[in-house]
Write a protein that holds these residues in place. Structure first.
Motif, PDB file in Angstrom:
ATOM      1  N   ALA A 186      11.176  -2.858  12.091  1.00  0.00           N
ATOM      2  CA  ALA A 186      10.370  -1.776  11.512  1.00  0.00           C
ATOM      3  C   ALA A 186      11.316  -0.605  11.255  1.00  0.00           C
ATOM      4  O   ALA A 186      12.432  -0.553  11.782  1.00  0.00           O
ATOM      5  N   LEU A 187      10.863   0.307  10.433  1.00  0.00           N
ATOM      6  CA  LEU A 187      11.646   1.500  10.124  1.00  0.00           C
ATOM      7  C   LEU A 187      10.781   2.694  10.511  1.00  0.00           C
ATOM      8  O   LEU A 187       9.637   2.796  10.066  1.00  0.00           O
ATOM      9  N   GLU A 188      11.329   3.566  11.359  1.00  0.00           N
ATOM     10  CA  GLU A 188      10.507   4.675  11.828  1.00  0.00           C
ATOM     11  C   GLU A 188      11.197   6.006  11.562  1.00  0.00           C
ATOM     12  O   GLU A 188      12.380   6.176  11.867  1.00  0.00           O
ATOM     13  N   ALA A 189      10.420   6.909  10.988  1.00  0.00           N
ATOM     14  CA  ALA A 189      10.872   8.284  10.762  1.00  0.00           C
ATOM     15  C   ALA A 189       9.626   9.148  10.662  1.00  0.00           C
ATOM     16  O   ALA A 189       8.564   8.667  10.261  1.00  0.00           O
ATOM     17  N   PRO A 190       9.742  10.426  11.045  1.00  0.00           N
ATOM     18  CA  PRO A 190       8.550  11.279  11.039  1.00  0.00           C
ATOM     19  C   PRO A 190       7.876  11.357   9.669  1.00  0.00           C
ATOM     20  O   PRO A 190       6.656  11.445   9.583  1.00  0.00           O
ATOM     21  N   ASN A 191       8.658  11.313   8.616  1.00  0.00           N
ATOM     22  CA  ASN A 191       8.063  11.473   7.287  1.00  0.00           C
ATOM     23  C   ASN A 191       7.902  10.155   6.536  1.00  0.00           C
ATOM     24  O   ASN A 191       7.715  10.141   5.324  1.00  0.00           O
ATOM     25  N   LEU A 192       7.981   9.050   7.271  1.00  0.00           N
ATOM     26  CA  LEU A 192       7.828   7.745   6.614  1.00  0.00           C
ATOM     27  C   LEU A 192       6.433   7.194   6.905  1.00  0.00           C
ATOM     28  O   LEU A 192       6.046   7.061   8.066  1.00  0.00           O
ATOM     29  N   ILE A 244      20.493  -9.373   6.969  1.00  0.00           N
ATOM     30  CA  ILE A 244      20.079  -9.867   5.653  1.00  0.00           C
ATOM     31  C   ILE A 244      18.679  -9.351   5.366  1.00  0.00           C
ATOM     32  O   ILE A 244      17.778  -9.513   6.174  1.00  0.00           O
ATOM     33  N   GLY A 245      18.513  -8.764   4.179  1.00  0.00           N
ATOM     34  CA  GLY A 245      17.206  -8.206   3.849  1.00  0.00           C
ATOM     35  C   GLY A 245      16.874  -7.108   4.837  1.00  0.00           C
ATOM     36  O   GLY A 245      17.656  -6.193   5.051  1.00  0.00           O
ATOM     37  N   ASN A 246      15.709  -7.209   5.457  1.00  0.00           N
ATOM     38  CA  ASN A 246      15.318  -6.260   6.499  1.00  0.00           C
ATOM     39  C   ASN A 246      15.439  -6.869   7.880  1.00  0.00           C
ATOM     40  O   ASN A 246      14.942  -6.307   8.853  1.00  0.00           O
ATOM     41  N   GLU A 253       6.797   6.494  -3.655  1.00  0.00           N
ATOM     42  CA  GLU A 253       7.621   5.517  -4.379  1.00  0.00           C
ATOM     43  C   GLU A 253       8.873   5.184  -3.583  1.00  0.00           C
ATOM     44  O   GLU A 253       9.276   4.021  -3.493  1.00  0.00           O
ATOM     45  N   ARG A 254       9.469   6.193  -2.975  1.00  0.00           N
ATOM     46  CA  ARG A 254      10.648   5.932  -2.134  1.00  0.00           C
ATOM     47  C   ARG A 254      10.266   5.094  -0.921  1.00  0.00           C
ATOM     48  O   ARG A 254      11.015   4.240  -0.466  1.00  0.00           O
ATOM     49  N   ALA A 255       9.071   5.386  -0.377  1.00  0.00           N
ATOM     50  CA  ALA A 255       8.614   4.639   0.800  1.00  0.00           C
ATOM     51  C   ALA A 255       8.391   3.173   0.448  1.00  0.00           C
ATOM     52  O   ALA A 255       8.757   2.275   1.221  1.00  0.00           O
ATOM     53  N   LEU A 256       7.802   2.917  -0.709  1.00  0.00           N
ATOM     54  CA  LEU A 256       7.585   1.518  -1.111  1.00  0.00           C
ATOM     55  C   LEU A 256       8.917   0.785  -1.270  1.00  0.00           C
ATOM     56  O   LEU A 256       9.026  -0.401  -0.963  1.00  0.00           O
ATOM     57  N   ASP A 257       9.927   1.500  -1.717  1.00  0.00           N
ATOM     58  CA  ASP A 257      11.237   0.848  -1.877  1.00  0.00           C
ATOM     59  C   ASP A 257      11.814   0.376  -0.540  1.00  0.00           C
ATOM     60  O   ASP A 257      12.498  -0.647  -0.496  1.00  0.00           O
ATOM     61  N   VAL A 258      11.561   1.107   0.543  1.00  0.00           N
ATOM     62  CA  VAL A 258      12.143   0.677   1.830  1.00  0.00           C
ATOM     63  C   VAL A 258      11.264  -0.354   2.548  1.00  0.00           C
ATOM     64  O   VAL A 258      11.606  -0.798   3.644  1.00  0.00           O
ATOM     65  N   VAL A 259      10.146  -0.747   1.925  1.00  0.00           N
ATOM     66  CA  VAL A 259       9.466  -1.965   2.382  1.00  0.00           C
ATOM     67  C   VAL A 259      10.376  -3.166   2.146  1.00  0.00           C
ATOM     68  O   VAL A 259      10.409  -4.113   2.928  1.00  0.00           O
ATOM     69  N   VAL A 260      11.133  -3.075   1.075  1.00  0.00           N
ATOM     70  CA  VAL A 260      11.831  -4.232   0.526  1.00  0.00           C
ATOM     71  C   VAL A 260      13.226  -4.342   1.142  1.00  0.00           C
ATOM     72  O   VAL A 260      13.831  -3.333   1.501  1.00  0.00           O
ATOM     73  N   GLY A 261      13.728  -5.555   1.232  1.00  0.00           N
ATOM     74  CA  GLY A 261      15.056  -5.806   1.784  1.00  0.00           C
ATOM     75  C   GLY A 261      16.129  -5.007   1.070  1.00  0.00           C
ATOM     76  O   GLY A 261      15.962  -4.521  -0.040  1.00  0.00           O
ATOM     77  N   SER A 262      17.256  -4.892   1.743  1.00  0.00           N
ATOM     78  CA  SER A 262      18.290  -3.966   1.327  1.00  0.00           C
ATOM     79  C   SER A 262      19.100  -4.434   0.128  1.00  0.00           C
ATOM     80  O   SER A 262      19.831  -3.655  -0.465  1.00  0.00           O
ATOM     81  N   GLY A 263      19.036  -5.721  -0.207  1.00  0.00           N
ATOM     82  CA  GLY A 263      19.946  -6.238  -1.228  1.00  0.00           C
ATOM     83  C   GLY A 263      21.361  -6.406  -0.715  1.00  0.00           C
ATOM     84  O   GLY A 263      22.315  -6.425  -1.487  1.00  0.00           O
ATOM     85  N   MET A 264      21.486  -6.497   0.611  1.00  0.00           N
ATOM     86  CA  MET A 264      22.800  -6.662   1.228  1.00  0.00           C
ATOM     87  C   MET A 264      22.726  -7.832   2.216  1.00  0.00           C
ATOM     88  O   MET A 264      21.760  -7.944   2.953  1.00  0.00           O
TER      89      MET A 264
END
Lengths: 215, 434
Positions: free
Chosen positions: B337-343, B314-316, B292-303
């Motif tokens: 893209a967003l990269e992390a070992p546990n993502l 803007i967004g991502n 669920e947390r991972a799906l949230d970071v698919v989406v733009g930041s709201g900033m």
């Protein structure tokens, strides 16, 4: 909004009301579909053969009909040419893009529309309030050099062609897009449909002015 | 054509409280000064380090109208080089990106290290004792990097990047830290959009919370007709000032829209994206603990964080404004893209698809409106552009971080921009290559 009859002289089509509720989820673009696109890219490289008379009558005619419907802005009929699990793809990289720069699973594209997003695009164009389409774009597509490219996939036909597309919007200079297209045709409910359309723009890596029309 | 007598003193009368003069968008002399006094005159975004990850990588960019090369030398240090041979002036680098230990001018083969020093010239016996190789390196830009964001300037008297843009960079931290330990990666292709309008029309818009319900009517109507309410950007409809979004002065010309308070759940409020159901199911099945947390970071930041004068986060996406002429601008959207070992890696497949949404259904309408602004602003008898919204309604307050904050339709960001713009344009700071 353009008027049309369901089975008028331009062929069968949807109504905008049907498109509103068509494909409002996006379940089929999964890992195996992206695998298929990588396989496509390898296959498009091959030498093609000019079409037989029978192939011209079914395959080339379908692509020319697609051009005609787009040039007529008959988007509801145009969508009817596409299969249920279709894709309309314009890579953001030039030429026959190498997978490392144009694998859509890892790269952003100019357009990557599954059936749902194609519906979104048509509804968006028909809202009549898109500033980018006031006034609307008119296009003239010209396709030639149709060849059939071999594929290992049974039941599919791969047709490659070259294209020119002139676009005009009142108040703006004519835009010219050129390049090549790949159409993967599939049989669905007894007729040929466009399963996947690839548009490789000559200038895909350059900046564009307003690509909100359909190529 | 111009109403002022001389730059820079004549600029004062063109920027007033609550209104600015149309010539700021149409006058080529002003544009030319912007290209030296803003772009390169202050810290200006050049590139992201993930675009040149390895030693000897480079990318070619623009700093205003200057062609520049951002390089990593053999030891991994970053350099900003003016792409101009010190012999006859030809560019020494003609590739958009690549790998090079040296840049050799194709005209007479003067050859420069990727750190700028002149390494060799052909037929050296043709140069006598006055020839000082040490003084003939490529012009060097002062560059500094913050968490991968590389900025450059030719203004040697500016404070360090982190002092100058400290407030904006602290907001950038929040944009970056949505997934602990993750890094953003570029080299995911771009959307490159031509706008036949002045570059400032784009910066004006980037923190304009007044326009979306109107300029994006096509997107909002399409979404509502297809999906009902609840998806992306619904908070832009109606009386937005009664909502939870805010705008803020992020100092030194930087501006910020914060939409996050309107977002109850990022994933639930995402714009539609191809493969959405397929990959949501796969992520939930394979990575139940983080799904669920991972799906949230698919989406733009709201900033929307805008770093003066050319970077719009803007967004991502990272949008970079590239002015080409007074009425011609390229707007480059770098996908991330967003990269992390546990993502889960599937997150990035969805991110690519989502980052195609706004360039398809949102930005083109804005760009069309910017071009129509340019057309309207060319009318000489109508002088002013109004930037006074919420200037005197008492709605602004000291918000988070002590920043002047206002309701989202406040044109505070434009006034913030023009204040910094005037300061830079009137500056006597010397621009000099190292």
């Amino acid at each position: 909004m353009d008027d049309f009859l369901d089975d008028g002289i331009m062929g069968a089509g949807f109504t905008l009301e049907q498109i509103l509720t068509d494909a409002v989820t996006s379940p089929y673009l999964d890992d195996s579909y992206y695998d298929l696109l990588r396989q496509d890219m390898a296959e498009w490289e091959a030498m093609g053969q000019p079409l037989s008379e029978a192939e011209r009558a079914s395959h080339e005619a379908l692509i020319l009909q697609e051009n005609w419907l787009l040039d007529r802005r008959a988007y509801e009929k145009w969508l009817h040419l596409y299969s249920a699990r279709c894709l309309y793809w314009i890579p953001a990289a030039d030429g026959l893009p190498a997978p490392e720069v144009a694998d859509p699973q890892h790269q952003v594209t100019i357009a990557f529309d599954d059936r749902r997003r194609l519906g979104d695009r048509i509804v968006w164009l028909r809202t009549g309030v898109a500033s980018a389409q006031i006034p609307v774009s008119h296009t003239a597509h010209l396709s030639s050099g149709f060849v059939r490219v071999p594929t290992v996939r049974e039941g599919e036909v791969k047709i490659r062609s070259s294209f020119l597309c002139h676009e005009i919007r009142a108040g703006h200079p004519v835009q010219v897009l050129s390049g090549w297209m790949g159409h993967v045709l599939v049989e669905e409910e007894g007729s040929w449909k466009i399963g996947r359309k690839l548009v490789c723009l000559l200038d895909a890596g350059r900046a564009h002015h307003n690509l909100t029309f359909l190529v | 054509m111009t109403r002022y007598q001389s730059i820079p003193t004549g600029l004062d009368g063109l920027v007033e409280e609550g209104r600015v003069h149309r010539s700021l968008y149409t006058d080529r002399a002003i544009f030319e000064r912007e290209m030296t006094h803003l772009f390169g005159g202050t810290w200006t975004y050049l590139a992201h380090e993930s675009e040149l990850p390895e030693p000897d990588d480079f990318v070619q960019r623009r700093l205003g109208l200057r062609r520049v090369i951002v390089t990593r030398d053999g030891e991994g240090r970053l350099h900003g080089l003016l792409n101009r041979c010190t012999h006859r002036g030809a560019t020494v680098c003609r590739q958009a990106e690549g790998k090079a230990k040296r840049f050799t001018c194709p005209y007479h083969n003067w050859s420069f290290a990727n750190s700028g020093e002149l390494r060799s010239v052909p037929l050296p016996r043709g140069y006598g004792p006055s020839f000082d190789r040490a003084k003939l390196g490529l012009g060097k830009i002062r560059v500094e990097s913050y968490r991968g964001f590389v900025f450059g300037t030719l203004n040697q008297s500016l404070p360090p990047l982190q002092d100058h843009y400290g407030t904006a960079l602290s907001i950038l931290d929040e944009w970056l830290d949505r997934w602990p330990g993750a890094e953003i990666k570029l080299r995911r292709r771009t959307h490159r959009l031509i706008c036949n309008g002045n570059w400032k029309l784009i910066y004006d818009n980037a923190a304009d919370g007044y326009h979306p319900g109107f300029s994006h009517a096509s997107l909002l109507r399409m979404r509502k007709a297809r999906y009902g309410g609840g998806v992306d950007m619904q908070w832009t409809l109606g009386d937005v000032d009664a909502g939870l979004q805010t705008v803020a002065d992020a100092r030194n010309g930087c501006t910020f829209i914060d939409q996050r308070a309107e977002i109850a759940r990022y994933w639930d409020q995402a714009a539609p994206m191809p493969g959405e159901e397929a990959y949501a199911a796969q992520i939930r099945a394979r990575y139940p603990e983080v799904a669920e947390r991972a799906l949230d970071v698919v989406v733009g930041s709201g900033m929307n964080l805008n770093i003066f004068p050319n970077l719009l986060v803007i967004g991502n996406q990272l949008q970079v404004i590239e002015p080409l002429d007074v009425d011609r601008t390229d707007l480059i959207w770098y996908a991330t893209a967003l990269e992390a070992p546990n993502l889960p890696p599937e997150v990035n497949t969805l991110r690519m698809r989502l980052q195609e949404d706004f360039p398809s259904f949102g930005e083109p309408d804005d760009l069309a409106n910017f071009e129509e602004c340019q057309a309207g602003l060319s009318i000489p008898e109508m002088d002013w552009v109004h930037v006074g919204r919420h200037m005197d309604t008492g709605a602004e307050y000291d918000g988070p971080r002590g920043l002047t904050t206002g309701p989202v339709s406040d044109e505070l960001p434009m006034r913030v921009f023009w204040t910094e713009w005037l300061k830079r344009m009137q500056s006597d700071d010397e621009m000099r290559a190292l």
